[in-house]
Write a protein that holds these residues in place. Sequence first.
Motif, PDB file in Angstrom:
ATOM      1  N   ILE A  73     111.618 -35.129 110.361  1.00  0.00           N
ATOM      2  CA  ILE A  73     111.657 -35.755 111.681  1.00  0.00           C
ATOM      3  C   ILE A  73     110.329 -35.537 112.405  1.00  0.00           C
ATOM      4  N   ALA A  74     109.792 -34.313 112.292  1.00  0.00           N
ATOM      5  CA  ALA A  74     108.518 -34.003 112.949  1.00  0.00           C
ATOM      6  C   ALA A  74     107.396 -34.883 112.413  1.00  0.00           C
ATOM      7  N   SER A  75     107.355 -35.073 111.084  1.00  0.00           N
ATOM      8  CA  SER A  75     106.296 -35.897 110.497  1.00  0.00           C
ATOM      9  C   SER A  75     106.428 -37.348 110.942  1.00  0.00           C
ATOM     10  N   LEU A  76     107.665 -37.823 111.111  1.00  0.00           N
ATOM     11  CA  LEU A  76     107.882 -39.192 111.578  1.00  0.00           C
ATOM     12  C   LEU A  76     107.369 -39.355 113.007  1.00  0.00           C
ATOM     13  N   VAL A  77     107.665 -38.376 113.858  1.00  0.00           N
ATOM     14  CA  VAL A  77     107.220 -38.426 115.251  1.00  0.00           C
ATOM     15  C   VAL A  77     105.695 -38.422 115.331  1.00  0.00           C
ATOM     16  N   VAL A  78     105.072 -37.527 114.571  1.00  0.00           N
ATOM     17  CA  VAL A  78     103.604 -37.446 114.559  1.00  0.00           C
ATOM     18  C   VAL A  78     103.006 -38.756 114.067  1.00  0.00           C
ATOM     19  N   SER A  79     103.605 -39.341 113.034  1.00  0.00           N
ATOM     20  CA  SER A  79     103.115 -40.606 112.485  1.00  0.00           C
ATOM     21  C   SER A  79     103.151 -41.707 113.544  1.00  0.00           C
ATOM     22  N   LEU A  80     104.247 -41.776 114.286  1.00  0.00           N
ATOM     23  CA  LEU A  80     104.379 -42.803 115.315  1.00  0.00           C
ATOM     24  C   LEU A  80     103.360 -42.604 116.434  1.00  0.00           C
ATOM     25  N   VAL A  81     103.145 -41.352 116.848  1.00  0.00           N
ATOM     26  CA  VAL A  81     102.163 -41.065 117.903  1.00  0.00           C
ATOM     27  C   VAL A  81     100.769 -41.488 117.457  1.00  0.00           C
ATOM     28  N   LEU A  82     100.387 -41.120 116.227  1.00  0.00           N
ATOM     29  CA  LEU A  82      99.069 -41.481 115.708  1.00  0.00           C
ATOM     30  C   LEU A  82      98.923 -42.996 115.584  1.00  0.00           C
ATOM     31  N   PHE A  83     100.004 -43.651 115.208  1.00  0.00           N
ATOM     32  CA  PHE A  83      99.985 -45.113 115.069  1.00  0.00           C
ATOM     33  C   PHE A  83      99.614 -45.770 116.401  1.00  0.00           C
ATOM     34  N   PHE A  84     100.282 -45.364 117.477  1.00  0.00           N
ATOM     35  CA  PHE A  84     100.029 -45.977 118.781  1.00  0.00           C
ATOM     36  C   PHE A  84      98.664 -45.571 119.341  1.00  0.00           C
ATOM     37  N   VAL A  85      98.196 -44.372 119.016  1.00  0.00           N
ATOM     38  CA  VAL A  85      96.860 -43.955 119.446  1.00  0.00           C
ATOM     39  C   VAL A  85      95.804 -44.856 118.826  1.00  0.00           C
ATOM     40  N   MET A  86      95.942 -45.149 117.533  1.00  0.00           N
ATOM     41  CA  MET A  86      94.956 -45.988 116.853  1.00  0.00           C
ATOM     42  C   MET A  86      95.054 -47.444 117.286  1.00  0.00           C
ATOM     43  N   MET A  87      96.254 -47.898 117.646  1.00  0.00           N
ATOM     44  CA  MET A  87      96.389 -49.254 118.148  1.00  0.00           C
ATOM     45  C   MET A  87      95.657 -49.399 119.480  1.00  0.00           C
ATOM     46  N   ALA A  88      95.710 -48.347 120.306  1.00  0.00           N
ATOM     47  CA  ALA A  88      95.055 -48.381 121.607  1.00  0.00           C
ATOM     48  C   ALA A  88      93.555 -48.131 121.499  1.00  0.00           C
ATOM     49  N   LYS A  89      93.152 -47.295 120.524  1.00  0.00           N
ATOM     50  CA  LYS A  89      91.742 -46.937 120.372  1.00  0.00           C
ATOM     51  C   LYS A  89      91.377 -46.944 118.883  1.00  0.00           C
ATOM     52  N   PRO A  90      90.994 -48.116 118.353  1.00  0.00           N
ATOM     53  CA  PRO A  90      90.685 -48.227 116.916  1.00  0.00           C
ATOM     54  C   PRO A  90      89.630 -47.245 116.426  1.00  0.00           C
ATOM     55  N   ALA A  91      88.677 -46.846 117.302  1.00  0.00           N
ATOM     56  CA  ALA A  91      87.616 -45.932 116.870  1.00  0.00           C
ATOM     57  C   ALA A  91      88.162 -44.573 116.447  1.00  0.00           C
ATOM     58  N   ALA A  92      89.365 -44.258 116.927  1.00  0.00           N
ATOM     59  CA  ALA A  92      89.975 -42.966 116.591  1.00  0.00           C
ATOM     60  C   ALA A  92      90.502 -42.940 115.163  1.00  0.00           C
ATOM     61  N   ALA A  93      90.467 -44.090 114.492  1.00  0.00           N
ATOM     62  CA  ALA A  93      91.020 -44.179 113.133  1.00  0.00           C
ATOM     63  C   ALA A  93      90.314 -43.264 112.151  1.00  0.00           C
ATOM     64  N   ILE A  94      89.030 -42.981 112.384  1.00  0.00           N
ATOM     65  CA  ILE A  94      88.285 -42.137 111.453  1.00  0.00           C
ATOM     66  C   ILE A  94      88.878 -40.734 111.359  1.00  0.00           C
ATOM     67  N   VAL A  95      89.553 -40.295 112.422  1.00  0.00           N
ATOM     68  CA  VAL A  95      90.214 -38.996 112.429  1.00  0.00           C
ATOM     69  C   VAL A  95      91.717 -39.149 112.198  1.00  0.00           C
ATOM     70  N   CYS A  96      92.298 -40.139 112.878  1.00  0.00           N
ATOM     71  CA  CYS A  96      93.759 -40.279 112.856  1.00  0.00           C
ATOM     72  C   CYS A  96      94.312 -40.838 111.547  1.00  0.00           C
ATOM     73  N   ALA A  97      93.550 -41.732 110.900  1.00  0.00           N
ATOM     74  CA  ALA A  97      94.056 -42.363 109.674  1.00  0.00           C
ATOM     75  C   ALA A  97      94.370 -41.348 108.573  1.00  0.00           C
ATOM     76  N   PRO A  98      93.462 -40.388 108.280  1.00  0.00           N
ATOM     77  CA  PRO A  98      93.802 -39.389 107.255  1.00  0.00           C
ATOM     78  C   PRO A  98      94.996 -38.522 107.649  1.00  0.00           C
ATOM     79  N   VAL A  99      95.063 -38.151 108.942  1.00  0.00           N
ATOM     80  CA  VAL A  99      96.202 -37.353 109.407  1.00  0.00           C
ATOM     81  C   VAL A  99      97.492 -38.157 109.285  1.00  0.00           C
ATOM     82  N   TYR A 100      97.427 -39.440 109.643  1.00  0.00           N
ATOM     83  CA  TYR A 100      98.588 -40.318 109.515  1.00  0.00           C
ATOM     84  C   TYR A 100      99.058 -40.383 108.069  1.00  0.00           C
TER      85      TYR A 100
END
Length: 202
Positions: free
Chosen positions: A1-28
């Motif tokens: 459940i925790a991994s699902l929540v984190v995945s969703l948070v990272l997803f919306f962060v990258m949708m709002a700020k694509p430049a963050a993908a360089i950090v968020c994509a591997p974590v996602y």
Amino acid sequence: IASLVVSLVLFFVMMAKPAAAIVCAPVYSITQGLFLGCLSLMLENMLAARQIAVPGGLALQAFIITGSLMTAMLALHSFNIIRAGPRFQSVIMVMTMGLGIAMLAAFVVSLFGVSLPWLSLSGAFGGGSAAWIGLGINAAILLLASLWLLVDLAQIDEAVAAGAPKAMEWMLAFGLIVTLAWVYLEALKLAFRLAAMFGDRK
């Protein structure tokens, strides 16, 4: 459940700020892998509790299905058999939105005690028409998810042709990872339904 929540948070962060993908994509990718791995184990245990054997395990079967579909879509794209142009993308988007609305409606009615056995994975154990309808719906959603791979590949080609900034590589890779995760999820559910309906019992 925790991994699902984190995945969703990272997803919306990258949708709002694509430049963050360089950090968020591997974590996602890592958190989504944990989620899908845990789900695979949970479904495997559900089958084991009913003494149903799965050759190679559900995870391997889902991986093979996912890899096969990715290879097929890559071939269709590379040889220009199917081109994911604007009209194709619009149709796929509308179908996906329709699926999302249908799933949301099913969730809402379930809160009022209305059961939809063909959507529940446990409905596959009961057999009958509900199990077959669920299998058909699962296969259709898997096909829809696979068609999104063509959209992802087309977007990558468009970005390269347009000379997009190198940072866009991470965002495009993220989009492909999201689609592959969806394909794997539907492949996992399909393998589970087939095992529940036709698997050998010990």
